[in-house]
Write a protein that holds these residues in place. Structure first.
Motif, PDB file in Angstrom:
ATOM      1  N   PRO A  68       0.599  -1.148  -0.161  1.00 50.78           N
ATOM      2  CA  PRO A  68       0.229  -0.118  -0.450  1.00 50.78           C
ATOM      3  C   PRO A  68       1.177   1.101  -0.357  1.00 50.78           C
ATOM      4  N   LYS A  69       1.722   1.323   0.581  1.00 55.88           N
ATOM      5  CA  LYS A  69       3.106   2.574   1.275  1.00 55.88           C
ATOM      6  C   LYS A  69       3.870   2.271   0.001  1.00 55.88           C
ATOM      7  N   GLY A  70       4.298   1.303  -1.194  1.00 62.08           N
ATOM      8  CA  GLY A  70       5.359   0.927  -1.322  1.00 62.08           C
ATOM      9  C   GLY A  70       6.224   0.032  -2.277  1.00 62.08           C
ATOM     10  N   ILE A  71       7.281  -0.563  -2.695  1.00 58.74           N
ATOM     11  CA  ILE A  71       6.600  -1.755  -3.194  1.00 58.74           C
ATOM     12  C   ILE A  71       8.662  -2.634  -1.858  1.00 58.74           C
ATOM     13  N   ILE A  72       8.247  -4.096  -2.174  1.00 59.10           N
ATOM     14  CA  ILE A  72       9.822  -4.875  -2.236  1.00 59.10           C
ATOM     15  C   ILE A  72       9.640  -5.763  -3.219  1.00 59.10           C
ATOM     16  N   VAL A  73      11.946  -5.252  -3.297  1.00 58.10           N
ATOM     17  CA  VAL A  73      12.359  -5.665  -4.369  1.00 58.10           C
ATOM     18  C   VAL A  73      13.309  -7.135  -3.789  1.00 58.10           C
ATOM     19  N   ARG A  74      12.600  -8.358  -3.952  1.00 50.63           N
ATOM     20  CA  ARG A  74      13.476  -8.981  -3.400  1.00 50.63           C
ATOM     21  C   ARG A  74      14.610 -10.376  -4.026  1.00 50.63           C
ATOM     22  N   PRO A  87       9.312   2.933   0.430  1.00 51.62           N
ATOM     23  CA  PRO A  87       8.571   3.629   0.236  1.00 51.62           C
ATOM     24  C   PRO A  87       8.060   4.239  -1.127  1.00 51.62           C
ATOM     25  N   PHE A  88       7.485   4.876  -1.473  1.00 48.53           N
ATOM     26  CA  PHE A  88       6.968   5.011  -2.600  1.00 48.53           C
ATOM     27  C   PHE A  88       7.251   6.595  -2.449  1.00 48.53           C
ATOM     28  N   TYR A  89       7.354   7.511  -1.369  1.00 51.97           N
ATOM     29  CA  TYR A  89       8.247   8.936  -1.445  1.00 51.97           C
ATOM     30  C   TYR A  89       9.615   9.237  -1.730  1.00 51.97           C
ATOM     31  N   LYS A  90      10.285   7.657  -1.423  1.00 53.74           N
ATOM     32  CA  LYS A  90      11.950   7.556  -2.026  1.00 53.74           C
ATOM     33  C   LYS A  90      11.810   7.009  -3.535  1.00 53.74           C
ATOM     34  N   LEU A  91      10.995   6.704  -3.885  1.00 53.58           N
ATOM     35  CA  LEU A  91      11.826   5.968  -5.302  1.00 53.58           C
ATOM     36  C   LEU A  91      11.039   6.301  -6.410  1.00 53.58           C
ATOM     37  N   VAL A  92      12.128   6.066  -7.211  1.00 52.29           N
ATOM     38  CA  VAL A  92      12.733   6.364  -8.482  1.00 52.29           C
ATOM     39  C   VAL A  92      12.033   5.335  -9.156  1.00 52.29           C
ATOM     40  N   ILE A  93      11.874   5.665 -10.094  1.00 49.77           N
ATOM     41  CA  ILE A  93      11.673   4.344 -11.674  1.00 49.77           C
ATOM     42  C   ILE A  93      12.385   5.292 -13.005  1.00 49.77           C
ATOM     43  N   TYR A  94      13.393   4.575 -13.322  1.00 47.83           N
ATOM     44  CA  TYR A  94      13.483   5.421 -14.316  1.00 47.83           C
ATOM     45  C   TYR A  94      13.975   4.674 -15.918  1.00 47.83           C
ATOM     46  N   LYS A  95      12.838   4.378 -16.864  1.00 49.36           N
ATOM     47  CA  LYS A  95      12.989   3.387 -17.917  1.00 49.36           C
ATOM     48  C   LYS A  95      13.752   3.516 -18.994  1.00 49.36           C
ATOM     49  N   GLY A  96      14.859   3.307 -19.073  1.00 53.40           N
ATOM     50  CA  GLY A  96      16.115   3.133 -20.038  1.00 53.40           C
ATOM     51  C   GLY A  96      15.776   3.500 -21.647  1.00 53.40           C
ATOM     52  N   ASP A  97      16.898   2.603 -22.797  1.00 51.95           N
ATOM     53  CA  ASP A  97      16.250   2.130 -23.781  1.00 51.95           C
ATOM     54  C   ASP A  97      15.603   0.918 -23.554  1.00 51.95           C
ATOM     55  N   MET A  98      15.160   0.362 -24.955  1.00 52.71           N
ATOM     56  CA  MET A  98      13.647  -0.300 -24.434  1.00 52.71           C
ATOM     57  C   MET A  98      13.577  -0.901 -24.115  1.00 52.71           C
ATOM     58  N   ALA A  99      14.275  -1.858 -23.198  1.00 51.41           N
ATOM     59  CA  ALA A  99      14.580  -3.360 -22.731  1.00 51.41           C
ATOM     60  C   ALA A  99      15.092  -3.156 -21.219  1.00 51.41           C
ATOM     61  N   MET A 100      14.791  -2.099 -20.867  1.00 49.02           N
ATOM     62  CA  MET A 100      15.643  -1.507 -18.891  1.00 49.02           C
ATOM     63  C   MET A 100      14.826  -0.587 -18.502  1.00 49.02           C
ATOM     64  N   TYR A 101      14.621  -1.334 -16.941  1.00 46.96           N
ATOM     65  CA  TYR A 101      14.288  -0.550 -15.934  1.00 46.96           C
ATOM     66  C   TYR A 101      15.344  -0.113 -14.679  1.00 46.96           C
ATOM     67  N   THR A 102      15.352   1.439 -14.147  1.00 46.56           N
ATOM     68  CA  THR A 102      15.871   1.180 -13.333  1.00 46.56           C
ATOM     69  C   THR A 102      15.659   1.593 -12.073  1.00 46.56           C
ATOM     70  N   ILE A 103      15.388   0.691 -10.908  1.00 49.01           N
ATOM     71  CA  ILE A 103      15.166   1.134  -9.800  1.00 49.01           C
ATOM     72  C   ILE A 103      15.352   1.414  -8.453  1.00 49.01           C
ATOM     73  N   TYR A 104      15.166   2.700  -8.259  1.00 54.13           N
ATOM     74  CA  TYR A 104      15.856   4.053  -7.427  1.00 54.13           C
ATOM     75  C   TYR A 104      15.471   4.072  -5.643  1.00 54.13           C
ATOM     76  N   ARG A 105      16.514   4.045  -4.860  1.00 53.18           N
ATOM     77  CA  ARG A 105      16.529   4.337  -3.705  1.00 53.18           C
ATOM     78  C   ARG A 105      17.353   4.877  -2.583  1.00 53.18           C
ATOM     79  N   ASP A 106      17.578   6.357  -2.944  1.00 58.79           N
ATOM     80  CA  ASP A 106      18.981   6.876  -1.944  1.00 58.79           C
ATOM     81  C   ASP A 106      20.231   6.188  -2.634  1.00 58.79           C
ATOM     82  N   ASN A 107      21.234   5.278  -1.987  1.00 56.91           N
ATOM     83  CA  ASN A 107      22.065   4.676  -2.512  1.00 56.91           C
ATOM     84  C   ASN A 107      22.296   3.341  -2.987  1.00 56.91           C
ATOM     85  N   TYR A 108      20.842   3.191  -2.940  1.00 53.23           N
ATOM     86  CA  TYR A 108      20.649   1.865  -3.507  1.00 53.23           C
ATOM     87  C   TYR A 108      19.438   1.374  -5.319  1.00 53.23           C
TER      88      TYR A 108
END
Length: 141
Positions: A68-74, A87-108
């Motif tokens: 409900p308030k974020g995601i868990i990457v396992r 948590p959603f307020y720290k979640l940043v998702i970038y879509k790179g080229d056609m076949a990549m997503y990058t998931i960020y949280r602070d320094n991870y």
């Protein structure tokens, strides 16, 4: 927050629930059309995560659980399970080229391949849920 979740410990469960909320009920899961991602193949990761992944010779893969308030990457390394709690307020998702997503949280960060429509659809679901449930005030965080 990167945690070892291999063993069921109440203090880790409380930390995760405080960060991203308790798991969805079965009715909510059904209404959302599922809360888990397909298998995601990791192509790159931050130094802390990479150091865990290189310990074994298995293919680096992960999955994402929507909360409900974020995601868990396992992901797994050796015989241990790890969770990157975002948590959603720290979640940043970038879509790179056609076949990549990058998931960020602070320094991870974790970079995953998105070579199927199911993966792209799941990331769209995450972003839509994040925008639909954006907090309206600071007390909602």
């Amino acid at each position: 927050m990167l945690l070892n979740v291999s063993y069921s410990r109440i203090e880790i469960t409380r930390k995760v629930d405080a960060e991203v909320g308790k798991p969805f009920t079965l009715k909510e899961r059904w209404a959302l059309g599922g809360i888990g991602s397909p298998k995601l193949f990791i192509t790159a990761a931050s130094m802390q995560i990479r150091n865990l992944l290189i310990l074994d010779n298995n293919i680096d893969c992960c999955n994402i659980e929507l909360r409900p308030k974020g995601i868990i990457v396992r992901f797994r390394s050796l015989l241990e399970s790890y969770a990157l709690v975002i948590p959603f307020y720290k979640l940043v998702i970038y879509k790179g080229d056609m076949a990549m997503y990058t998931i960020y949280r602070d320094n991870y960060f974790i970079k995953v391949r998105s070579d199927t429509k199911a993966i792209q659809k799941f990331f769209k679901k995450i972003l839509d849920y994040k925008t639909d449930n954006k907090p309206t005030s600071i007390e909602d965080l």
